[in-house]
Structures are given as structure tokens and as C-alpha cells.
Design an enzyme around this catalytic site. Structure first.
Site, PDB file in Angstrom:
ATOM      1  N   TRP A 286       0.828  -1.209   0.000  1.00 57.49           N
ATOM      2  CA  TRP A 286       0.000   0.000   0.000  1.00 57.49           C
ATOM      3  C   TRP A 286       0.863   1.260   0.000  1.00 57.49           C
ATOM      4  CZ3 TRP A 286      -1.922  -2.564   4.908  1.00 57.49           C
ATOM      5  CH2 TRP A 286      -1.224  -2.158   6.026  1.00 57.49           C
TER       6      TRP A 286
HETATM    7 FE1  SF4 Z   1       4.875  -1.645   0.794  1.00 56.40          FE
HETATM    8 FE2  SF4 Z   1       7.152  -1.108   2.078  1.00 56.40          FE
HETATM    9 FE3  SF4 Z   1       4.837  -0.347   3.141  1.00 56.40          FE
HETATM   10 FE4  SF4 Z   1       5.498  -2.928   3.066  1.00 56.40          FE
HETATM   11  S1  SF4 Z   1       6.568  -1.308   4.232  1.00 56.40           S
HETATM   12  S2  SF4 Z   1       3.488  -2.040   2.521  1.00 56.40           S
HETATM   13  S3  SF4 Z   1       6.605  -3.081   1.119  1.00 56.40           S
HETATM   14  S4  SF4 Z   1       5.727   0.400   1.217  1.00 56.40           S
END
Ligand code: SF4
Ligand code: SF4
Length: 146
Positions: free
Chosen positions: A48
Site C-alpha cells: 500500500w
Molecule cells: Fe509496501 Fe514497504 Fe509499506 Fe510494506 S513497508 S506495505 S513493502 S511500502
């Protein structure tokens, strides 16, 4: 764009048991290729774009699309954290670079009180939030009396 790990920058968090990006992802999306020692997003459809992995990566290896409300289309936004601030480097499509630095805490690192100094509520069934009514500056939270 979901998170993308630049393999040239990722050092696999120097072979720790769990990498920083694995530790922080709320969707448990980051995985480490034990052969190449590079991290990757194992299910991009579930990302997300929360930027957690981008901000925690010590080598600035993770990239995520910058939202249009803070960078224009096509620009990159790279964070650099310190103990008391975060600096964003924004590179625009025309090559212009701008940096923005923001404070990220009001107490020294490691000294924040988990409960904020507020006492635990005596009545857990109360509709008041944890810090209320003190944080509202009121003697009590006004609720419907039965
Ligand atoms: Fe996406 Fe990184 Fe958030 Fe995980 S931590 S949802 S990989 S942006
Ligand atoms: Fe690689 Fe950064 Fe993830 Fe560490 S936090 S494994 S350096 S992408």
C-alpha cells in the site's frame, strides 16, 4: 508503484536475522534472497506504499512512487533519517534537487514515556479515550447520562 529494492544499494542488512525492511513492513511483504542477500517485495499487489520500508532502510535502497500531493509525477523522494530528524531529497524530472528537513521527535531518543505520563483509566468500559479528560483540559468527558 509498489516498493522496489535497488539491488545495487541493498546490502541485505549485513545478514541480520531479520532485515530492517522485513521488520517494519505491516504487510510482511519484504523477503530476503539468501543467495544474493538482496531484499525484494514478494507480493507487489499487496503493497500500500506506506513508505515504512523506504524510511527505515539504512542504505536508501528502497524506492516507492512519490504521491502527487508531495512530489510531482516522475520525481523521486529519498529519505535520510537521523535520531531527531528526517531529510527528504526530492529529485524532479528536470534534474532539479531540493531537500526538506523535518524534526521527528519532541523528546530525546529513548526517553519517550510509553503512556505519555497519563494514568491508566480506572474504568475500561468508559467511552473516554486513554488520555481523556486530562488531555482535553476538562474535569470530565461529557457523555449521555443514563
Ligand atoms: Fe509496501 Fe514497504 Fe509499506 Fe510494506 S513497508 S506495505 S513493502 S511500502
Ligand atoms: Fe536491503 Fe534496505 Fe531491506 Fe536492509 S532494509 S535488506 S539494506 S532493502
Amino acid at each position: 508503484m509498489p516498493s522496489y529494492v535497488n539491488p545495487e544499494k541493498c546490502d541485505g542488512c549485513k545478514a541480520l536475522d531479520k532485515t530492517a525492511c522485513q521488520h517494519i513492513c505491516p504487510n510482511d511483504l519484504m523477503a530476503l534472497d539468501k543467495v544474493t542477500m538482496k531484499a525484494y517485495n514478494r507480493d507487489v499487489t499487496m503493497c500500500w506504499e506506506c513508505y515504512n520500508c523506504v524510511k527505515i532502510c539504512p542504505t536508501q535502497a528502497v524506492e516507492v512512487r512519490g504521491y502527487a500531493d508531495f512530489v510531482p509525477l516522475g520525481a523521486s523522494a529519498t529519505p535520510m533519517r537521523s535520531t531527531d530528524s528526517i531529510m527528504w531529497t526530492v529529485k524532479f524530472r528536470n534534474g532539479t534537487i531540493k531537500r526538506f528537513k523535518f524534526p521527528i521527535r519532541t523528546t530525546p531518543e529513548g526517553e519517550a514515556a510509553p503512556d505519555g505520563g497519563f494514568e491508566s483509566p480506572a474504568d475500561l468500559a468508559s467511552p473516554a479515550l486513554f488520555t481523556e479528560p486530562a488531555s482535553l483540559g476538562l474535569p470530565e468527558v461529557f457523555t449521555l447520562k443514563h
